[in-house]
Enzyme design. Structure first.
Site, PDB file in Angstrom:
ATOM      1  N   SER A 197     -29.272  14.563 -92.737  1.00 33.15           N
ATOM      2  CA  SER A 197     -28.543  14.672 -93.575  1.00 33.15           C
ATOM      3  C   SER A 197     -28.700  14.635 -94.788  1.00 33.15           C
ATOM      4  O   SER A 197     -29.335  16.488 -94.601  1.00 33.15           O
ATOM      5  CB  SER A 197     -27.947  12.941 -93.442  1.00 33.15           C
ATOM      6  OG  SER A 197     -25.857  13.517 -93.919  1.00 33.15           O
ATOM      7  N   ASP A 229     -19.098  16.790 -85.352  1.00 36.00           N
ATOM      8  CA  ASP A 229     -19.593  16.032 -86.298  1.00 36.00           C
ATOM      9  C   ASP A 229     -18.532  15.759 -87.261  1.00 36.00           C
ATOM     10  O   ASP A 229     -18.130  16.930 -87.691  1.00 36.00           O
ATOM     11  CB  ASP A 229     -21.288  16.664 -87.128  1.00 36.00           C
ATOM     12  CG  ASP A 229     -21.685  15.543 -88.143  1.00 36.00           C
ATOM     13  OD1 ASP A 229     -21.048  14.614 -88.919  1.00 36.00           O
ATOM     14  OD2 ASP A 229     -22.839  15.367 -88.356  1.00 36.00           O
ATOM     15  N   HIS A 267     -22.069  12.851 -86.102  1.00 38.77           N
ATOM     16  CA  HIS A 267     -23.263  12.240 -87.413  1.00 38.77           C
ATOM     17  C   HIS A 267     -24.455  10.728 -87.062  1.00 38.77           C
ATOM     18  O   HIS A 267     -23.983   9.997 -86.042  1.00 38.77           O
ATOM     19  CB  HIS A 267     -22.680  11.913 -88.766  1.00 38.77           C
ATOM     20  CG  HIS A 267     -23.444  12.207 -90.079  1.00 38.77           C
ATOM     21  ND1 HIS A 267     -23.266  13.891 -90.024  1.00 38.77           N
ATOM     22  CD2 HIS A 267     -24.252  11.839 -90.701  1.00 38.77           C
ATOM     23  CE1 HIS A 267     -24.449  14.206 -91.404  1.00 38.77           C
ATOM     24  NE2 HIS A 267     -24.545  12.505 -91.469  1.00 38.77           N
TER      25      HIS A 267
END
Length: 343
Positions: free
Chosen positions: A206, A284, A317
């Site tokens: 991320s 995601d 995610h």
């Protein structure tokens, strides 16, 4: 996110509760019948999620094979893989790997800390893999996403480092400066841990992928090395997991990786962009896969080295938080990518 990585756990809980309800005669009432129907639909959905998760290994293998012209992943899952996936919430630690916690790498006593992973019987390390956590530049900790990947790579002969960095109210480029400090510390202490200081890989999740990518594109840039301008901050390879590649809160410097990609290709040559692996989930909800695809395409256009892009079916995610089917395939894929990219 746990539902997408641990569907078998939810399926087991669903089946157990449904079986108990049937044993008590609940389905023979109207309310019980509705509950049974809903439970059956949930079970179908959970099976579909399991099927998608099982396709992650093929997606990674196919991408590696296309990039390097070989057979893809070098290993197939055995019974240990399935057992670890089934016991994912327990996050079983590898006894063959030791972790040294809270080593200081810089002046900030709270933020400049790292954990180091190495095999207990390590004789000659392949090099270092440094991990930067996610959290949107305002949260996160070094001990969360990294542990499973660091332990597997340590067992394979790498020395893993998972580092914290300054969070908000710190803004860009503070995070990249901290990452460069980790690189400098790693090369300074490499011989102490029996590793070659020339081989250093960055991996980030991320926001950590954002930091790792900019580091890879700005080796030796004095803007990001205040007080340690002469430190060697070159990178052997970079890996972005469910990465964010847009602008970050900043004090004025350009803060998106693409800004430094154009600088790197204009200042030097495409050869200086290291081998890259980008992995993203196709579902995601926090960072659209299109952002990762665009980053991969931009790097491919500029780099003379391989840029491997993998889109994991059903992936969300923070897909490396649990030792799931998808995470196991991911860690195997990272290990194989490093073998191909670095020999």
């Amino acid at each position: 996110m746990a539902g997408s990585e641990l569907p078998h756990i939810f399926l087991l809980l669903n089946a157990t509760s449904t079986t108990l309800a049937i044993a008590e005669g609940a389905p023979f009432s109207i309310v019980g019948g509705v509950a049974l129907a809903l439970s059956s639909l949930a079970a179908i959905g959970q099976v579909a999620v399991i099927v998608l998760a099982s396709r992650g290994r093929s997606a990674i293998s196919d991408s590696l094979a296309a990039a390097y012209g070989d057979v893809g992943l070098s290993r197939s899952p055995g019974w240990r893989h399935w057992l670890r996936a089934a016991l994912a919430p327990a996050r079983l630690r590898r006894r063959s790997v030791e972790r040294t916690s809270a080593i200081r790498y810089g002046p900030d006593r709270a933020a400049h800390l790292l954990d180091l992973y190495r095999a207990r019987d390590l004789k000659a390390a392949k090099g270092f893999v440094i991990h930067f956590h996610g959290g949107g530049f305002f949260s996160g900790r070094r001990s969360k996403e990294a542990r499973l990947l660091m332990e597997q790579l340590a067992a394979a002969g790498w020395i893993g480092i998972s580092a914290d960095y300054r969070l908000e109210p710190a803004v860009f480029p503070d995070q990249v400066v901290d990452a460069k400090r980790v690189l400098a510390w790693t090369r300074e202490h490499a011989r102490d841990y029996g590793a070659d200081p020339e081989t250093v890989v960055l991996v980030g999740g991320s926001a950590g992928a954002h930091i790792a990518t900019i580091c890879a594109l700005t080796a030796g840039d004095p803007r990001f090395q205040p007080g340690f301008e002469d430190a060697d901050t070159r990178v052997s390879a970079v890996i972005g997991l469910y990465g964010y590649y847009g602008p970050a809160p900043t004090r004025g410097l350009p803060s998106a990786p693409e800004d430094y990609l154009s600088e790197a290709t204009g200042r030097t040559s495409s050869v200086d962009i290291p081998p890259t692996l980008i992995v993203h989930g196709d579902r995601d909800p926090m960072v659209a896969p299109a952002m990762a695809r665009t980053m991969a395409e931009q790097l491919r256009d500029a780099s003379a080295d391989q840029v491997v892009y993998v889109e994991l079916p059903g992936g969300h995610h923070t897909l490396d938080r649990f030792d799931s089917l998808r995470c196991s395939a991911l860690t195997d894929g990272v290990d194989d990518f490093l073998q191909r990219a670095l020999g």
